[in-house]
Design an enzyme around this catalytic site. Structure first.
Site, PDB file in Angstrom:
ATOM      1  N   ASP A  75       0.716  -1.186  -0.021  1.00  0.00           N
ATOM      2  CA  ASP A  75       0.076   0.078   0.103  1.00  0.00           C
ATOM      3  C   ASP A  75       0.914   1.306   0.064  1.00  0.00           C
ATOM      4  O   ASP A  75       2.123   1.263   0.409  1.00  0.00           O
ATOM      5  CB  ASP A  75      -1.021   0.160   1.340  1.00  0.00           C
ATOM      6  N   GLU A 139      -0.085  -0.694   5.907  1.00  0.00           N
ATOM      7  CA  GLU A 139       0.921  -0.316   6.879  1.00  0.00           C
ATOM      8  C   GLU A 139       0.778   1.519   6.687  1.00  0.00           C
ATOM      9  O   GLU A 139       1.131   1.886   7.893  1.00  0.00           O
ATOM     10  CB  GLU A 139       2.323  -0.556   6.213  1.00  0.00           C
TER      11      GLU A 139
END
Length: 380
Positions: A75, A139
């Site tokens: 991400d 994250e």
């Protein structure tokens, strides 16, 4: 697999899969297909429901020990409102630089590990140890359904590694500067002190909460919580907000609030620091409402054989002896440290989260060689 994979092609391909946190999963599907072709057993592990659904991936090659794991995230943060000279998801290369959101944080790091494994396996098709990847899709977000959940699954399935390398960008300016072997803990605290509203000319008829809050804040900030340790700088408490919300000049307010952030070393736990704050509030402002959120505890991986192997791998490729460091913010290493020794080493991070995020192709090649060297030292 016909031969070693090209790290630049891998990184560019990952960038071309838009994956603003939480990742939709397409980048991990592509990554999983590449790893399957290399011989990894790939398990997709989505956790959470609805808008919080988070794709995660665990892949392992081999069953022996030592077991070396590489952890990272697909991400990325949003591209922002400013115009990019190169499209954030184009994966363009110009003048030796690869551009795109996630180039250094941290799709480039993931690509380097995959390329390193492919080069390593070309020479060592039957390593004595095993290799794995722990990849999350959140994250950069709240991190509720990512690495923590995967680690719980790994523990339940006897997949906890002997050593883990998190591929976050750790180098301030050039490759080989810094390996992170720990991180400070972080907690946010919100204090609400209530009193009794009244006219400023008649303070005996009121109870000013601002005065009591100021005594609390003075006590909390008068002396640092500690003087630091061998590996950590002193813990620090910062007041980030003080609010009363009182537009009148002749009214004693009924309530005052403050927000604090504490970055703390391994001399403390979040619970112990919260107890310290409660004691001071009780002394100066009984009845204070205290809300807290601990985003991560401090951790330290003391230098041992695995950290030394990583350090030697960095030095063998870059010619620099990396500094072992514990500075900076938090990362998913804070979760991994509960299960096994962990260190962080990745690319140069000067452009992460910026417009036109980029990484030098030469640095991608260097990082690939470093990870390959570590594989040779640990699992060959």
């Amino acid at each position: 697999m016909s031969g070693p994979l090209d790290v630049t092609d891998l990184a560019a391909d990952l960038i071309r899969h838009p994956s603003v946190s939480p990742d939709s999963g397409e980048s991990q599907i592509a990554l999983g297909a590449t790893l399957s072709a290399m011989g990894f057993t790939v398990t997709h592990l989505p956790f959470g429901d609805g808008a919080e659904r988070t794709p995660n991936l665990f892949a392992r090659l081999g069953t022996g020990h030592p077991h070396l794991c590489f952890a990272g995230h697909t991400d990325v943060v949003p591209p922002g409102s400013s115009a990019w000279a190169h499209g954030p998801y184009a994966g363009d290369i110009e003048n030796g630089l690869l551009y795109g959101r996630g180039a250094c944080d941290m799709k480039g790091g993931i690509a380097a590990f995959v390329a390193a494994v492919s080069a390593f396996l070309a020479r060592e098709p039957q390593p004595r140890g095993s290799i794995s990847l722990l990849i999350t899709g959140d994250e950069e977000g709240p991190a509720r359904f990512g690495t923590q959940k995967v680690l719980e699954w790994m523990e339940a399935h006897d997949e906890i590694p002997d050593f883990c390398v998190v591929g976050e960008p750790t180098n301030p300016a050039v490759m080989g500067e810094v390996i992170k072997i720990g991180r400070r803990g972080s907690m946010n605290v919100h204090l609400t002190v209530s009193g009794r509203q009244g006219h400023v000319a008649y303070p005996h008829r009121a109870d000013n909460p601002v005065h009591r809050l100021l005594r609390v804040l003075h006590e909390l900030t008068a002396v640092p919580p500690d003087q630091g340790t061998e590996w950590f700088e002193p813990s620090g408490l910062q007041v980030t907000s003080v609010d009363v919300g009182n537009p009148a000049t002749n009214v004693i307010p009924a309530q005052a609030t403050a927000a604090l952030n504490i970055r703390f070393n391994d001399l403390h736990t979040g619970a112990a620091l919260l107890g310290w704050i409660k004691t001071i509030c009780q002394r100066y402002a009984p009845g204070t409402v205290i809300e807290s959120q601990i985003s991560g505890e401090a951790f330290l991986t003391k230098p041992g054989p695995e950290v030394m192997a990583l350090s030697e791998a960095v030095q063998s490729v870059t010619g620099r002896e990396p500094r072992l460091d514990t500075g900076g913010g938090t990362s998913d290493a804070r979760f991994i440290a509960r299960y096994c020794p962990v260190a962080e080493f990745g690319l140069v991070g000067t452009s992460m989260h910026q417009v036109d995020e980029h990484v030098a192709v030469d640095d991608l090649v260097s990082l690939t060689r470093i990870y390959e060297n570590l594989l040779e030292r640990m699992v060959a």
